[in-house]
Design a protein around this motif. Structure first.
Motif, short mmCIF file in Angstrom:
data_model
loop_
_atom_site.label_atom_id
_atom_site.label_comp_id
_atom_site.label_asym_id
_atom_site.label_seq_id
_atom_site.Cartn_x
_atom_site.Cartn_y
_atom_site.Cartn_z
N GLY A 122 38.11 32.67 45.02
CA GLY A 122 37.32 32.26 46.38
C GLY A 122 37.18 33.62 47.27
O GLY A 122 36.03 33.69 47.71
N LEU A 123 38.21 34.22 47.75
CA LEU A 123 38.08 35.32 48.51
C LEU A 123 37.26 36.33 47.93
O LEU A 123 36.32 37.15 48.49
CB LEU A 123 39.39 35.78 48.72
N ALA B 61 46.54 27.35 41.75
CA ALA B 61 45.94 27.15 43.16
C ALA B 61 45.93 28.65 43.71
O ALA B 61 44.91 28.82 44.60
CB ALA B 61 47.03 26.46 43.94
N GLU B 62 47.00 29.50 43.44
CA GLU B 62 46.75 30.90 43.98
C GLU B 62 45.53 31.47 43.26
O GLU B 62 44.80 32.37 43.90
CB GLU B 62 47.83 31.59 43.29
N ARG C 75 31.63 31.04 40.79
CA ARG C 75 31.72 30.98 42.32
C ARG C 75 30.83 31.87 42.99
O ARG C 75 30.40 30.84 44.07
CB ARG C 75 33.30 31.49 42.48
N ASP D 22 43.52 40.40 52.42
CA ASP D 22 42.84 39.03 52.68
C ASP D 22 43.87 38.05 51.78
O ASP D 22 44.15 37.06 52.17
CB ASP D 22 41.57 38.98 52.26
N ALA D 23 43.99 38.44 50.44
CA ALA D 23 44.76 37.65 49.58
C ALA D 23 46.17 37.42 50.20
O ALA D 23 46.90 36.16 50.05
CB ALA D 23 44.86 38.28 48.33
N ASP E 17 42.77 30.24 42.54
CA ASP E 17 41.69 29.59 43.23
C ASP E 17 41.43 30.18 44.53
O ASP E 17 40.24 30.65 45.09
CB ASP E 17 41.92 28.25 43.50
N ARG E 18 42.61 30.27 45.35
CA ARG E 18 42.44 31.05 46.49
C ARG E 18 41.94 32.82 46.56
O ARG E 18 41.09 33.01 47.25
CB ARG E 18 43.68 31.13 47.41
N LEU E 19 42.45 33.27 45.31
CA LEU E 19 41.90 34.79 45.17
C LEU E 19 40.65 34.83 44.78
O LEU E 19 39.62 35.60 45.19
CB LEU E 19 42.92 35.18 43.97
N VAL F 123 48.57 34.96 48.85
CA VAL F 123 48.54 35.27 47.23
C VAL F 123 48.93 36.98 47.39
O VAL F 123 48.04 37.62 47.86
CB VAL F 123 47.15 35.08 46.69
N ALA G 137 46.50 34.83 52.78
CA ALA G 137 46.06 33.43 52.23
C ALA G 137 47.27 33.07 51.21
O ALA G 137 47.32 32.06 50.58
CB ALA G 137 44.81 33.49 51.34
#
Length: 422
Positions: A98-99, A91-92, A188, A122-123, A94-96, A128, A126
């Protein structure tokens, strides 16, 4: 560097690093802060820095979740040393990713071996934490220490040098190799790209009027956040804590310049957030010579003051006069000391008007004018007209004209301030 397993890299031992810092990039410094803040015994960290500087850290193996190296003591005893770092969850990641994929500049920076600070911010927002923090290192060494020992600290210092060269080392520690990471970003980015139809291509070629595009962009932006509170005092730069002073570098002078820069930044920030700042004219930036005088005024170390004087071509005595003038009026005060200028007719006419108004009810003193300076040799007084229209008082001491006060709006007040008896 050797590579076999795509999820493990081995970096050859680095040469000794006498008298140099272990990190040059902001992310390298963040790595070392995590080490220095996590260790319970600061003396072990200092010993580790000395070990790393001596070149006693062997080849460094980097893999997801950990570092390994052989570190030798002075007597040659070898120690297997590991430092474990928490890997990111799916999950982490995926967030990183994506950013990073949402901003083309982030991908370009990573390919240039640079970690954009905005990506880390930004991470973190979110959830991370890209860079390690307090307690994120798990040190393990066969010397038997339960916390950081000189061997694990030395390994961390050496890795800071590797991170400067290749920030993907940090991402590998978090669980993804460079190729895997770039493939994920590419996938992505492709998924985020909008599908284009022939009509859309025509519309894109036709363009949009600039005012409409700007207005649309502004309409979608959130309001600016409020200004942060002003800190209570300037920040304290880190000290250059080295066992041996680098050749050609005056450590005390560098630390002084860092502290002076922090103080000046604090002053500028205080002015920027003060009410009415936007309505005031932007002052001219000081010249290098003016800034040297300002720094000399702040310096307590005689060696620093001497070097600043020499850098501007002044003797120590001339620099002391310049510092005195700066204290009375900053850049205009320094100009009154050193700028022997000739006023034009319009300026002289204004000066005569000011002269007549200053002594309207009494007899004006007889002074001898040379360019923009009016002198009374008998009393050892002098007043100087600055280009900005103010009058600066001077008095004669030991054969030199000495600044004797801040500027006055009229010549009579300036002449009174120049009286040696005062």
């Amino acid at each position: 560097m050797t590579t076999g397993d795509p999820y493990e890299k081995t970096f050859a031992a680095l040469p000794p690093a006498p008298g140099r810092g272990f990190a040059r990039t902001w992310w390298g410094h963040a790595w070392l802060r995590a080490l220095e803040d996590s260790a319970l015994d600061g003396e072990q960290v200092r010993l580790g820095r000395r070990v790393a500087r001596s070149g006693a850290v062997g080849a460094v193996s980097v893999r997801p979740g950990g570092l390994t190296a052989v570190v030798r003591d002075r007597d040659g005893t070898a120690h297997r040393t590991d430092v474990l770092v928490q890997e990111f969850s799916q999950a982490e990641w995926d967030r990183l990713l994506g950013l990073a994929a949402a901003e083309s500049g982030y991908i370009a920076a990573l390919l240039d071996r640079v970690v954009p600070p905005e990506l880390a911010e930004d991470a973190a927002a979110a959830g991370v934490e890209l860079l390690p923090g307090i307690g994120d290192f798990d040190p393990r060494c066969d010397c038997g220490a339960w916390d950081h020992c000189p061997h694990t600290a030395a390994l961390c210092y050496q890795v800071a040098r590797l991170l400067d060269q290749d920030p993907f080392v940090l991402l590998l520690l978090r669980g993804r190799g460079e190729r895997q990471l770039l493939d994920g970003l590419e996938a992505r980015s492709a998924a985020n790209a909008p599908a284009q139809t022939p009509d859309a291509d025509v519309a894109a070629d036709a363009g949009v009027p600039a005012d409409l595009a700007y207005g649309a962009a502004r309409a979608g932006l959130p309001p600016l956040p409020p200004l942060p509170d002003l800190p209570r005092a300037p920040g304290q730069p880190p000290t250059l804590d080295t066992e041996a002073e680098p050749d050609g570098l005056d450590v005390d002078a560098v630390e002084f310049l860092a502290q002076a820069a922090a103080a000046e930044a604090f002053r500028l920030l205080a002015e920027a957030v003060a009410p009415g700042h936007a309505d005031r004219a932007v002052p001219a930036a000081p010249t290098q010579a003016q800034d040297a005088v300002r720094l000399t005024q702040e310096a307590d170390d005689v060696r620093v003051r001497s070097r600043l004087a020499a850098a501007t071509g002044r003797s120590r005595a001339d620099m002391e006069l310049a510092v005195l003038a700066w204290g009375f009026g900053a850049a205009p005060g320094l100009a009154a000391l050193e700028d022997d200028w000739t006023p034009d007719r319009t300026t002289l006419a204004r000066a005569r008007t000011a002269w007549a108004a200053a002594w309207a009810e009494e007899e004006a003193p007889v002074l001898r004018r040379v360019r923009a300076r009016w002198t009374s040799p008998a009393t050892g007084r002098q007043i100087r007209l600055g280009r900005e229209g103010r009058w600066w008082p001077y008095r004669r001491e030991a054969g030199r004209w000495i600044p004797s006060g801040p500027p006055a709006p009229d010549p009579a007040s300036a002449l009174a301030a120049a009286d040696p008896a005062d």
